[in-house]
Design an enzyme around this catalytic site. Structure first.
Site, PDB file in Angstrom:
ATOM      1  N   TYR A  64       1.709  -7.435   4.203  1.00  0.00           N
ATOM      2  CA  TYR A  64       1.398  -6.740   2.950  1.00  0.00           C
ATOM      3  C   TYR A  64       1.008  -7.791   1.915  1.00  0.00           C
ATOM      4  CZ  TYR A  64       1.548  -4.195  -1.374  1.00  0.00           C
ATOM      5  OH  TYR A  64       1.186  -3.668  -2.583  1.00  0.00           O
ATOM      6  N   LYS A  76       5.980 -12.078  -8.582  1.00  0.00           N
ATOM      7  CA  LYS A  76       7.279 -11.399  -8.621  1.00  0.00           C
ATOM      8  C   LYS A  76       8.364 -12.126  -9.410  1.00  0.00           C
ATOM      9  CE  LYS A  76       6.579  -7.851  -5.359  1.00  0.00           C
ATOM     10  NZ  LYS A  76       5.810  -7.771  -4.141  1.00  0.00           N
ATOM     11  N   TYR A 128       2.518   4.818  -5.806  1.00  0.00           N
ATOM     12  CA  TYR A 128       2.397   5.673  -4.634  1.00  0.00           C
ATOM     13  C   TYR A 128       3.000   7.057  -4.871  1.00  0.00           C
ATOM     14  CZ  TYR A 128       0.665   1.570  -2.288  1.00  0.00           C
ATOM     15  OH  TYR A 128      -0.108   0.486  -1.932  1.00  0.00           O
ATOM     16  N   ASP A 136       1.316 -16.479   1.341  1.00  0.00           N
ATOM     17  CA  ASP A 136       1.632 -15.504   0.296  1.00  0.00           C
ATOM     18  C   ASP A 136       3.149 -15.504   0.094  1.00  0.00           C
ATOM     19  OD1 ASP A 136       2.199 -13.326  -1.270  1.00  0.00           O
ATOM     20  OD2 ASP A 136       0.869 -11.939  -0.207  1.00  0.00           O
TER      21      ASP A 136
END
Ligand SMILES: *Cc1c(COP(=O)(O)O)cnc(C)c1O
Length: 428
Positions: A147, A277, A19, A248
């Site tokens: 997200y 992760k 980003y 998730d």
């Protein structure tokens, strides 16, 4: 301001960061090496990593056990294709993940990254219904403030407003959004909290393949912690309306919330679960999508006769060996006691911010501490202030938060919370 180093100037010439802008690049710090919870910067300073490199490095950096796992595997093979070939590290990992995750998740698809594991989960759900001869179940249901990653199907289920992807609204598939769960973590479901979710299921179940949700902790979409009752009710509703449930757990998995997997807070088993992760202890990229036998056999018995996905680096031996070592280390290390201690220390350390003029809310769960500010903080202003105080955090919007490595000492947690308190005082 000192002059940027040669590395940083070249970086800004050539490289995108997450980003980031190529016109107005955000401040950048060069890391020379890392050890335990510390990042050593090239300019000689040291910072405590309060982010675990985005939820990943639960054991800290440069860990001898993980280093050994990598080098031992490296001497055998770093990679072989997974089409038609297999190897011990991947098989051990599959067996481990099935044993550790909630009962009923029996089959494992190994893939490259969190976003890809979400793509795989969504594809599994869609292909499952097609393989059953059920037509029209081609949309997804989710909740706001979610997200799920940056690829296109994942983007379509991120929060449509603050999910960072509203620019692409015209090309994303139009999914169904229920309000974000409102009942806080630890509280019984407030009346009406699941009503809109239920109404959407009642009205649209014929079009919905799956509900996708982050269990208990909504991460990058707002760092919100919600009631286990909500998740339990969502599971019931999915079963009632014949919709698959995708959990998730990419951010929450492997102990971060105080349970090995956040679904355990509600005692539920999703039909499909995404992991990523912390899977390799932050050493390298790998993710996994687990599913029930019903989903796996359903897909395999369908017209296609196979699941339509197969990444080049599927089951990468180096990553799988590291994941095995990381999981073994976690389980042998009394992770639960460490996370409980960190939670208690985060609560104490952030307590002075309750009722502070610049602060809207302070919340902690497991090894996650969140300070929600009244006003969005300027990253360019706040990050250097934190680095000056010896702490690495990456705030976004109104959220200043930490999810430190589980090996962080009490003194390191205290340094992180002290830096947060000081910086909130300065910017408020
Ligand atoms: C980080 C994250 C993803 C995306 O994972 P990547 O590895 O960045 O692609 C998906 N879902 C959740 C909940 C995440 O926290």
């Amino acid at each position: 301001m000192t002059m940027p180093s040669a590395t940083i100037s070249k970086d800004q010439q050539y490289l995108w960061h997450p980003y980031s802008s190529m016109i107005d690049p955000p401040p950048l710090f060069e890391v020379s090496h890392a050890e335990g919870c510390r990042l050593h910067l090239a300019d000689g300073r040291t910072v405590i990593d309060g982010m675990s490199s985005w939820w990943c490095t639960v054991h800290g950096y440069n860990h001898p056990v993980l280093n050994t796992a990598v080098t031992e595997q490296l001497g055998k093979m770093s990679h072989v294709m997974f089409g038609g070939l297999t190897h011990a590290p991947a098989v051990a990992l599959g067996e481990k993940l099935v044993a550790l995750t909630p009962a009923g998740l029996d089959k494992v698809f190994l893939c490259d990254s969190g976003s890809i594991s979400v793509e795989v989960a969504i594809k599994m759900a869609l292909q499952f219904w097609l393989s059953q001869g059920v037509r029209g179940k081609s949309r997804l249901l989710t909740v706001r403030n979610g997200y799920h990653g940056d690829t296109f199907a994942a983007m379509s289920v991120c929060d449509p407003v603050n999910g960072m992807h509203h620019l692409f609204a015209d090309v994303l598939q139009k999914q169904l959004f229920a309000p974000a769960p409102a009942t806080p973590f630890g509280e019984p479901l407030s009346a009406g909290d699941c009503d809109e979710l239920e109404q959407l299921l009642a009205g649209h179940h014929g079009e919905i393949a799956a509900l996708i949700i982050e269990p208990i902790v909504q991460g990058a979409g707002g760092m919100r912690f919600y009631s286990a009752d909500y998740l339990r009710r969502a599971r019931e509703l999915c079963s009632e309306y014949n919709v698959l449930l995708i959990a998730d757990e990419i951010a929450t998995g492997f102990g971060r919330t105080g349970k090995l997997f956040a679904c355990e807070w509600a005692g539920i088993t999703p039909d499909i679960m995404c992991l990523g992760k912390a899977l390799t202890g932050g050493y390298m990229t790998m993710a996994a999508t687990l599913c029930s036998e019903r989903v796996a056999l359903g897909i395999s018995a369908g017209e296609a006769g196979c699941f339509m996905h197969g990444p080049t680096f599927m089951g990468n031996p180096l990553a799988a060996a590291t994941a095995n070592a990381s999981i073994d280390l976690l389980l042998s290390d009394d992770w639960a006691a460490k996370v409980a201690r960190i939670e208690a220390e985060l609560r104490v350390g952030l307590a002075p911010l309750h009722g502070h003029r610049g602060v809207a809310d302070v919340r902690c769960l497991g090894a996650i501490g969140v300070v929600e500010l009244q006003q969005p903080a300027l990253l360019t202003e706040i990050q250097p202030l934190l680095v000056e105080r010896g702490v690495w955090l990456r705030p976004f919007g109104k959220l200043l938060y930490t999810m430190p490595p589980f090996v962080a000492s009490s003194a390191e947690i205290a340094a992180i919370t002290a830096a947060i308190c000081e910086v909130v005082e300065i910017i408020s």
